[in-house]
Design a protein around this motif. Structure first.
Motif, PDB file in Angstrom:
ATOM      1  N   VAL A  70      -3.555   7.458  26.692  1.00  0.00           N
ATOM      2  CA  VAL A  70      -3.650   8.018  25.345  1.00  0.00           C
ATOM      3  C   VAL A  70      -4.553   7.129  24.502  1.00  0.00           C
ATOM      4  CG1 VAL A  70      -1.391   9.151  25.381  1.00  0.00           C
ATOM      5  CG2 VAL A  70      -1.578   6.839  24.504  1.00  0.00           C
ATOM      6  N   ALA A  72      -5.466   5.501  20.749  1.00  0.00           N
ATOM      7  CA  ALA A  72      -4.701   5.065  19.586  1.00  0.00           C
ATOM      8  C   ALA A  72      -5.595   4.269  18.642  1.00  0.00           C
ATOM      9  CB  ALA A  72      -3.514   4.214  20.019  1.00  0.00           C
ATOM     10  N   PHE A  86      -1.001   7.108  17.569  1.00  0.00           N
ATOM     11  CA  PHE A  86      -1.673   7.838  18.630  1.00  0.00           C
ATOM     12  C   PHE A  86      -2.665   8.835  18.033  1.00  0.00           C
ATOM     13  CE2 PHE A  86       2.526   7.214  20.986  1.00  0.00           C
ATOM     14  CZ  PHE A  86       2.083   6.050  21.593  1.00  0.00           C
TER      15      PHE A  86
END
Length: 92
Positions: A70, A72, A86
């Motif tokens: 992910v 961020a 995020f």
């Protein structure tokens, strides 16, 4: 009387989660191990031995329950403890 309402958008869960932190500058990518200690749908608290500042972008790799990555942004810093938001949602 003091009102201590929770104003956070998402509930935080305490965790002890190993992650890999990936940062890129130009053509160079740095990979550093880290630990997540609080996790929510919108972000996490990260401890990592890397110099990051609010506004820095990074990627996190998780191995559990399956490998995922992910994006961020660093929102806060206190030493080597970082508050992350995020950019991409957590996998469902």
């Amino acid at each position: 009387m003091l009102n201590l309402q929770n104003t956070r958008r998402w509930n935080r869960l305490p965790v002890d989660l190993p992650v890999r932190v990936l940062t890129s500058k130009g053509f160079s990518t740095t990979v550093v191990p880290g630990r997540g200690t609080e996790l929510s749908e919108g972000g996490m608290v990260l401890y990592a031995g890397i110099l990051l500042n609010p506004g820095d972008l990074l990627e996190l790799e998780f191995d559990a329950p399956y490998h995922s990555r992910v994006s961020a942004i660093v929102r806060s810093r206190n030493g080597f403890c970082f508050g992350l938001e995020f950019i991409s949602p957590l996998p469902a």
